[in-house]
Design a protein around this motif. Sequence first.
Motif, mmCIF file in Angstrom:
data_model
loop_
_atom_site.group_PDB
_atom_site.id
_atom_site.type_symbol
_atom_site.label_atom_id
_atom_site.label_comp_id
_atom_site.label_asym_id
_atom_site.label_seq_id
_atom_site.Cartn_x
_atom_site.Cartn_y
_atom_site.Cartn_z
ATOM 1 N N ASN A 158 0.881 4.026 -2.893
ATOM 2 C CA ASN A 158 0.554 5.395 -2.477
ATOM 3 C C ASN A 158 1.667 6.365 -2.897
ATOM 4 N N CYS A 216 0.841 -1.216 0.000
ATOM 5 C CA CYS A 216 0.000 0.000 0.000
ATOM 6 C C CYS A 216 0.868 1.256 0.000
ATOM 7 N N GLU A 217 1.926 1.251 0.822
ATOM 8 C CA GLU A 217 2.843 2.404 0.888
ATOM 9 C C GLU A 217 3.487 2.668 -0.476
ATOM 10 N N LEU A 269 -7.474 9.030 -1.639
ATOM 11 C CA LEU A 269 -7.836 7.614 -1.790
ATOM 12 C C LEU A 269 -6.615 6.713 -1.584
ATOM 13 N N ALA A 270 -5.476 7.134 -2.168
ATOM 14 C CA ALA A 270 -4.250 6.335 -2.018
ATOM 15 C C ALA A 270 -3.814 6.305 -0.555
ATOM 16 N N ILE A 325 -5.966 1.751 5.748
ATOM 17 C CA ILE A 325 -6.669 0.469 5.907
ATOM 18 C C ILE A 325 -5.662 -0.672 6.109
ATOM 19 N N GLY A 326 -4.597 -0.664 5.294
ATOM 20 C CA GLY A 326 -3.551 -1.694 5.429
ATOM 21 C C GLY A 326 -2.948 -1.681 6.826
ATOM 22 N N ALA A 361 -5.786 6.564 1.965
ATOM 23 C CA ALA A 361 -6.745 5.720 2.683
ATOM 24 C C ALA A 361 -6.366 4.243 2.572
ATOM 25 N N SER A 362 -5.782 3.848 1.438
ATOM 26 C CA SER A 362 -5.374 2.443 1.287
ATOM 27 C C SER A 362 -4.288 2.096 2.309
ATOM 28 N N VAL A 363 -3.375 3.045 2.547
ATOM 29 C CA VAL A 363 -2.316 2.809 3.537
ATOM 30 C C VAL A 363 -2.938 2.716 4.935
#
Length: 127
Positions: free
Chosen positions: A73, A69-70, A97-98, A104-105, A100-102
């Motif tokens: 992002n 994710c990092e 959004l990117a 959540i991960g 947010a993926s980090v």
Amino acid sequence: MSKHTFSISARIKSFKYAFAGLKILFIEEHNARIHLVSALIAIILGVVLKISLNEWIVLVIVMGLVFICELINTSLEAMADFASPEKHPQIKKVKDLAAASVLIGALVALVVGIIIFCPKIHHIIYN
Ligand SMILES: Nc1ncnc2c1ncn2[C@@H]1O[C@H](COP(=O)(O)OP(=O)(O)OP(=O)(O)O)[C@@H](O)[C@H]1O
């Protein structure tokens, strides 16, 4: 060089590029360094608390998830900064959004860490 010709040197080069990406991540992204330290702490805890093979597998997967994710992002941020150095609502959307993926991960990794380590630490303290 043809796209269809297999070449060992081309494969080695692509590894080099991938390692260059990792170097960029850990040099430029402070969050990635925090995640690296967290991963090292989780590995030390795993060894000290003698977690099971299945627990190691889950831990490795979630640690990998955070770094993936990092990386995505950071890659999207770099692309966004190049495409639109000035402020733009669409770039904000992409970056948020990117990011947010980090988040959540990292939350998934945290919850997995709590599930694996808390009962063992509780057992050591109260037994
Ligand atoms: N060009 C832009 N247009 C609109 N909003 C932006 C832009 N650049 C950044 N932002 C906003 O600022 C936030 C932080 O963006 P920035 O690129 O500084 O990331 P960062 O703080 O360096 O993130 P990280 O800590 O993950 O590296 C974005 O999530 C977005 O909301």
